[in-house]
Scaffold this motif. Structure first.
Motif, PDB file in Angstrom:
ATOM      1  N   ALA A  13       0.831  -1.206   0.000  1.00 35.26           N
ATOM      2  CA  ALA A  13       0.000   0.000   0.000  1.00 35.26           C
ATOM      3  C   ALA A  13       0.863   1.253   0.000  1.00 35.26           C
ATOM      4  N   GLY A  14       1.825   1.320   0.918  1.00 35.01           N
ATOM      5  CA  GLY A  14       2.674   2.497   0.989  1.00 35.01           C
ATOM      6  C   GLY A  14       3.499   2.704  -0.260  1.00 35.01           C
ATOM      7  N   LEU A  15       4.044   1.620  -0.811  1.00 34.59           N
ATOM      8  CA  LEU A  15       4.871   1.726  -2.012  1.00 34.59           C
ATOM      9  C   LEU A  15       4.048   2.105  -3.235  1.00 34.59           C
ATOM     10  N   LEU A  16       2.834   1.551  -3.346  1.00 44.05           N
ATOM     11  CA  LEU A  16       1.985   1.920  -4.481  1.00 44.05           C
ATOM     12  C   LEU A  16       1.570   3.379  -4.389  1.00 44.05           C
ATOM     13  N   LEU A  17       1.229   3.835  -3.187  1.00 43.02           N
ATOM     14  CA  LEU A  17       0.877   5.242  -3.021  1.00 43.02           C
ATOM     15  C   LEU A  17       2.051   6.134  -3.417  1.00 43.02           C
ATOM     16  N   ALA A 305      -4.863  -1.570  -1.860  1.00 43.37           N
ATOM     17  CA  ALA A 305      -4.587  -0.887  -3.119  1.00 43.37           C
ATOM     18  C   ALA A 305      -5.698   0.098  -3.458  1.00 43.37           C
ATOM     19  N   ALA A 306      -6.945  -0.295  -3.249  1.00 41.43           N
ATOM     20  CA  ALA A 306      -8.066   0.597  -3.550  1.00 41.43           C
ATOM     21  C   ALA A 306      -8.006   1.859  -2.697  1.00 41.43           C
ATOM     22  N   ASP A 307      -7.655   1.708  -1.413  1.00 37.49           N
ATOM     23  CA  ASP A 307      -7.533   2.877  -0.533  1.00 37.49           C
ATOM     24  C   ASP A 307      -6.548   3.887  -1.101  1.00 37.49           C
ATOM     25  N   VAL A 308      -5.343   3.420  -1.442  1.00 35.32           N
ATOM     26  CA  VAL A 308      -4.311   4.373  -1.854  1.00 35.32           C
ATOM     27  C   VAL A 308      -4.561   4.909  -3.259  1.00 35.32           C
ATOM     28  N   ILE A 309      -5.279   4.161  -4.075  1.00 33.33           N
ATOM     29  CA  ILE A 309      -5.662   4.685  -5.391  1.00 33.33           C
ATOM     30  C   ILE A 309      -6.620   5.863  -5.215  1.00 33.33           C
ATOM     31  N   VAL A 310      -7.616   5.673  -4.348  1.00 30.94           N
ATOM     32  CA  VAL A 310      -8.548   6.775  -4.050  1.00 30.94           C
ATOM     33  C   VAL A 310      -7.782   7.966  -3.475  1.00 30.94           C
ATOM     34  N   LEU A 311      -6.842   7.705  -2.592  1.00 34.37           N
ATOM     35  CA  LEU A 311      -6.102   8.777  -1.943  1.00 34.37           C
ATOM     36  C   LEU A 311      -5.184   9.502  -2.926  1.00 34.37           C
ATOM     37  N   ALA A 312      -4.498   8.739  -3.775  1.00 29.64           N
ATOM     38  CA  ALA A 312      -3.611   9.372  -4.766  1.00 29.64           C
ATOM     39  C   ALA A 312      -4.404  10.263  -5.710  1.00 29.64           C
ATOM     40  N   ARG A 313      -5.570   9.823  -6.124  1.00 30.85           N
ATOM     41  CA  ARG A 313      -6.412  10.652  -6.992  1.00 30.85           C
ATOM     42  C   ARG A 313      -6.846  11.928  -6.266  1.00 30.85           C
TER      43      ARG A 313
END
Length: 399
Positions: A13-17, A305-313
């Motif tokens: 999660a952290g790395l994908l974000l 992954a879904a959490d950090v995708i929402v957050l990155a957007r």
């Protein structure tokens, strides 16, 4: 030091974000308490939803996944010594899942981060997140023998269930919902080629079993066992015999697993857990820091992954427009998906496992539900849509 986004936790999660923020032109620093070797060898999930794969590809982390990952178009359910396959693409307008271990996702993302991403500090132990409700939250940590501070515009906790970030949300603000289950999984890795093309979920009188894989030569297998089980009490031969017994079929009495050397053996407890809200001030929780699901539904890594995708957007939207609307909506947006995944994981768990306290009546209800999935396209579609993952884009109405 100061950064726009301080990320605590160097797991997937952290790395994908960090990667998504880098691609959006937003700086970040990742702090991971363990060393690189530990992080890259930490065994966790192995199933990626369609949306997770799509985002990894778009982020530049899909090359090895496409070369070595194994796409799966369904799963097999076994109950009453019978087998039924659930075909995902037919039931979900073409969606599927991939077998690609979390260890490999992490290796790919670390490699990208070290080549052209922001700072990634291993063996950086975070002690506290302070001033969460101000415009300059502070991360206090130890790295290379020195106590250090990192001031941030925002902090994201991807540091797991036992991490410190959620402590930044005051007890009077956060609410915890949880359930523990009266059984665990005994999981093994074995140098044995799978004799099955897709995952097998088995309900039997002896308890649940799952046949998964890591590659064409490595099997990942699980048995339901009582809580508190010591893996040392299970010899390799006993494990293989019990797996064969739980996967047994009347129509194919010769069906057996291929046996090989067991290289890893561990007992995994089963838990459902959600912390609300997933944001306090300028501190955000993502992945296991905010929610845990039993592994039966293959949701843990995908939810993170879904959490950090929402957050990155949301961070990209703030950078491009100056509006914090998507950041303000982060917790509510994610929790809708989280609770759907919690329900699906609970359904898969309670339908497939034999609760030691359950009555014969309850066992009959489980078998009835499994029969319905095997005979009703609508019931099978509901399982397939949840298993392959709900859409990340709110405009996509395929639910």
């Amino acid at each position: 030091m100061h950064t726009t986004v301080g990320i605590i936790g160097g797991g997937p999660a952290g790395l994908l974000l960090a990667r998504l923020l880098h691609n959006a032109g937003i700086d970040s620093v990742v702090l991971e308490s363990r060393d690189r070797a530990y992080v890259e060898q930490r065994q966790r999930a192995g199933i990626l939803e369609q949306a997770t794969v799509d985002v990894l590809r778009a982020a530049g982390a899909g090359e090895r996944l496409d070369r070595e990952g194994m796409p799966h178009d369904g799963i097999e359910l076994r109950h009453g010594r019978r087998a039924h396959r659930v075909d995902f693409p037919t039931l979900t307008d073409g969606r599927r899942v991939w077998v690609y271990a979390q260890t490999e996702v992490v290796k790919d993302l670390i490699a990208l981060q070290l080549v052209d991403g922001g700072p990634l500090h291993f063996e950086a132990e975070v002690h506290a997140v302070e001033a969460a409700d101000t415009d300059r939250p502070v991360i206090r940590y130890t790295h290379e023998g020195r106590e250090q501070t990192l001031t941030c515009d925002y902090v994201v906790g991807c540091d797991g269930f036992h991490g410190v970030t959620k402590n930044a949300v005051p007890e009077g603000v956060r609410t915890t919902y949880e359930r523990t289950y009266p059984y665990s999984w005994l999981g093994i890795l074995a140098d044995a080629p799978p004799v099955y093309d897709e995952l097998i979920y088995a309900h039997s009188e002896r308890g649940f079993a799952l046949a998964s894989m890591r590659s064409e030569s490595v099997s990942r297998l699980y048995l339901q066992v009582p809580n508190g089980t010591d893996p040392a009490d299970w010899s390799d031969e006993r494990i293989w015999d019990e797996l064969d017994a739980r996967f047994a079929l009347d129509a194919n009495r010769e069906w057996r697993l291929k046996r090989g050397t067991v290289t890893s053996k561990a007992v995994l407890p089963m838990r459902s857990h959600v912390t609300e809200p997933m944001r306090y001030g300028r501190v955000f929780l993502a992945g296991d820091a905010a929610h845990i699901v039993p592994p039966t539904g293959a949701k843990g890594l995908n939810l993170a992954a879904a959490d950090v995708i929402v957050l990155a957007r949301a961070f990209a939207h703030l950078k491009d427009t100056g509006s914090a609307d998507l950041l303000d909506a982060y917790s509510d947006t994610c929790l809708r998906r989280v609770w759907r995944a919690e329900h699906f994981s609970y359904f898969m768990t309670t339908t497939l496992h034999a609760d030691p306290e359950q009555s014969p009546f309850e066992t009959k209800l489980q078998l009835s539900q499994l029969d319905r999935i095997a005979t009703s396209e609508h019931a099978a579609a509901e399982l397939a849509e949840n298993y392959t993952g709900l859409p990340l884009d709110p405009a996509d109405t395929r639910q």
